[in-house]
Write a protein that holds these residues in place. Structure first.
Motif, PDB file in Angstrom:
ATOM      1  N   ARG A  55      13.517  72.093  27.283  1.00  0.00           N
ATOM      2  CA  ARG A  55      13.058  72.207  25.896  1.00  0.00           C
ATOM      3  C   ARG A  55      14.222  72.702  25.050  1.00  0.00           C
ATOM      4  O   ARG A  55      14.836  73.723  25.344  1.00  0.00           O
ATOM      5  N   LEU A  56      14.541  71.936  24.009  1.00  0.00           N
ATOM      6  CA  LEU A  56      15.597  72.299  23.060  1.00  0.00           C
ATOM      7  C   LEU A  56      15.157  71.916  21.661  1.00  0.00           C
ATOM      8  O   LEU A  56      14.418  70.946  21.480  1.00  0.00           O
ATOM      9  N   SER A  57      15.657  72.626  20.666  1.00  0.00           N
ATOM     10  CA  SER A  57      15.457  72.205  19.279  1.00  0.00           C
ATOM     11  C   SER A  57      16.465  71.092  18.986  1.00  0.00           C
ATOM     12  O   SER A  57      17.467  70.932  19.693  1.00  0.00           O
ATOM     13  N   ARG A  58      16.217  70.329  17.929  1.00  0.00           N
ATOM     14  CA  ARG A  58      17.150  69.267  17.548  1.00  0.00           C
ATOM     15  C   ARG A  58      18.538  69.831  17.236  1.00  0.00           C
ATOM     16  O   ARG A  58      19.539  69.282  17.689  1.00  0.00           O
ATOM     17  N   PRO A  59      18.657  70.943  16.479  1.00  0.00           N
ATOM     18  CA  PRO A  59      19.989  71.499  16.223  1.00  0.00           C
ATOM     19  C   PRO A  59      20.711  71.915  17.513  1.00  0.00           C
ATOM     20  O   PRO A  59      21.925  71.733  17.634  1.00  0.00           O
ATOM     21  N   ALA A  60      19.983  72.474  18.469  1.00  0.00           N
ATOM     22  CA  ALA A  60      20.616  72.877  19.735  1.00  0.00           C
ATOM     23  C   ALA A  60      21.096  71.651  20.502  1.00  0.00           C
ATOM     24  O   ALA A  60      22.198  71.657  21.067  1.00  0.00           O
ATOM     25  N   LEU A  61      20.295  70.590  20.525  1.00  0.00           N
ATOM     26  CA  LEU A  61      20.703  69.355  21.202  1.00  0.00           C
ATOM     27  C   LEU A  61      21.944  68.769  20.530  1.00  0.00           C
ATOM     28  O   LEU A  61      22.903  68.374  21.200  1.00  0.00           O
ATOM     29  N   LEU A  62      21.956  68.733  19.212  1.00  0.00           N
ATOM     30  CA  LEU A  62      23.129  68.213  18.495  1.00  0.00           C
ATOM     31  C   LEU A  62      24.367  69.062  18.761  1.00  0.00           C
ATOM     32  O   LEU A  62      25.473  68.531  18.852  1.00  0.00           O
ATOM     33  N   ALA A  63      24.194  70.370  18.908  1.00  0.00           N
ATOM     34  CA  ALA A  63      25.336  71.240  19.217  1.00  0.00           C
ATOM     35  C   ALA A  63      25.942  70.885  20.575  1.00  0.00           C
ATOM     36  O   ALA A  63      27.155  71.001  20.768  1.00  0.00           O
ATOM     37  N   LEU A  64      25.120  70.435  21.513  1.00  0.00           N
ATOM     38  CA  LEU A  64      25.623  69.996  22.807  1.00  0.00           C
ATOM     39  C   LEU A  64      26.290  68.618  22.737  1.00  0.00           C
ATOM     40  O   LEU A  64      27.228  68.337  23.472  1.00  0.00           O
ATOM     41  N   LEU A  65      25.788  67.756  21.853  1.00  0.00           N
ATOM     42  CA  LEU A  65      26.269  66.373  21.780  1.00  0.00           C
ATOM     43  C   LEU A  65      27.519  66.200  20.917  1.00  0.00           C
ATOM     44  O   LEU A  65      28.337  65.322  21.188  1.00  0.00           O
ATOM     45  N   ARG A  66      27.679  67.004  19.883  1.00  0.00           N
ATOM     46  CA  ARG A  66      28.803  66.829  18.960  1.00  0.00           C
ATOM     47  C   ARG A  66      30.173  66.883  19.626  1.00  0.00           C
ATOM     48  O   ARG A  66      31.042  66.081  19.291  1.00  0.00           O
ATOM     49  N   PRO A  67      30.429  67.793  20.587  1.00  0.00           N
ATOM     50  CA  PRO A  67      31.742  67.781  21.246  1.00  0.00           C
ATOM     51  C   PRO A  67      32.015  66.476  22.007  1.00  0.00           C
ATOM     52  O   PRO A  67      33.159  66.163  22.303  1.00  0.00           O
ATOM     53  N   LEU A  68      30.950  65.718  22.295  1.00  0.00           N
ATOM     54  CA  LEU A  68      31.093  64.422  22.975  1.00  0.00           C
ATOM     55  C   LEU A  68      31.186  63.270  21.979  1.00  0.00           C
ATOM     56  O   LEU A  68      31.190  62.113  22.372  1.00  0.00           O
ATOM     57  N   GLY A  69      31.222  63.596  20.689  1.00  0.00           N
ATOM     58  CA  GLY A  69      31.358  62.576  19.654  1.00  0.00           C
ATOM     59  C   GLY A  69      30.044  61.947  19.215  1.00  0.00           C
ATOM     60  O   GLY A  69      30.045  60.911  18.547  1.00  0.00           O
ATOM     61  N   MET A  70      28.925  62.543  19.552  1.00  0.00           N
ATOM     62  CA  MET A  70      27.612  61.994  19.168  1.00  0.00           C
ATOM     63  C   MET A  70      27.027  62.791  18.021  1.00  0.00           C
ATOM     64  O   MET A  70      27.036  64.023  18.046  1.00  0.00           O
ATOM     65  N   GLU A  71      26.514  62.081  17.036  1.00  0.00           N
ATOM     66  CA  GLU A  71      25.956  62.719  15.843  1.00  0.00           C
ATOM     67  C   GLU A  71      24.478  62.424  15.658  1.00  0.00           C
ATOM     68  O   GLU A  71      23.873  62.909  14.711  1.00  0.00           O
TER      69      GLU A  71
END
Length: 111
Positions: A55-71
Motif C-alpha cells: 500500500r502506497l500513496s500516489r506521491p510515494a509511488l511517484l517518489a520511487l519512480l522518478r529516479p527511474l525516469g517515470m513521471e
C-alpha cells in the motif's frame, strides 16, 4: 492526505525481504509507467490472484519512480501481462464474437 493504493510488487526470489514496484508499458516503444489499483480485487483481476502488493500513496509511488525516469502512474488498468485470452482458431464461429477487448499493458519484465 492521499488515499493508499494497491501497488503490485515483485518480491526478491532469494528471500531477502526486498520488493520492487512493477512497471509496465502500454505497447512496444511506449513510456514506462507505474501501476496502481484502487482495490485488491482490481489488482488481482488485472494481474492474477497470486500477485503481491504493498500500500502506497500516489506521491510515494511517484517518489520511487522518478529516479527511474517515470513521471506517470496508471490507475486500475484492465489487463497487465503477456498472456492474452486463448482462442481456438479452428472453431467454426467468428473469433471475436462475445470477447471483451482491453488494451494490453506489457510488464517490463517481458522486455
Amino acid at each position: 492526505m492521499d488515499a493508499l493504493l494497491f501497488v503490485p510488487v515483485r518480491v526478491d526470489a532469494h528471500g531477502g525481504g526486498f520488493a520492487a514496484v512493477r512497471t509496465a508499458r502500454s505497447g512496444a516503444g511506449q513510456e514506462r509507467v507505474g501501476l496502481a489499483f484502487t482495490g485488491e480485487d482490481r489488482l488481482h483481476a488485472a494481474l492474477g490472484s497470486t500477485q503481491r502488493w504493498i500500500r502506497l500513496s500516489r506521491p510515494a509511488l511517484l517518489a520511487l519512480l522518478r529516479p527511474l525516469g517515470m513521471e506517470n502512474v496508471r490507475i486500475d488498468p484492465h489487463y497487465v501481462g503477456p498472456e492474452m485470452p486463448v482462442v481456438d482458431l479452428r472453431q467454426e464461429e467468428p473469433v471475436l464474437v462475445g470477447m471483451r477487448r482491453h488494451a494490453q499493458w506489457l510488464p517490463d519484465e517481458v522486455w
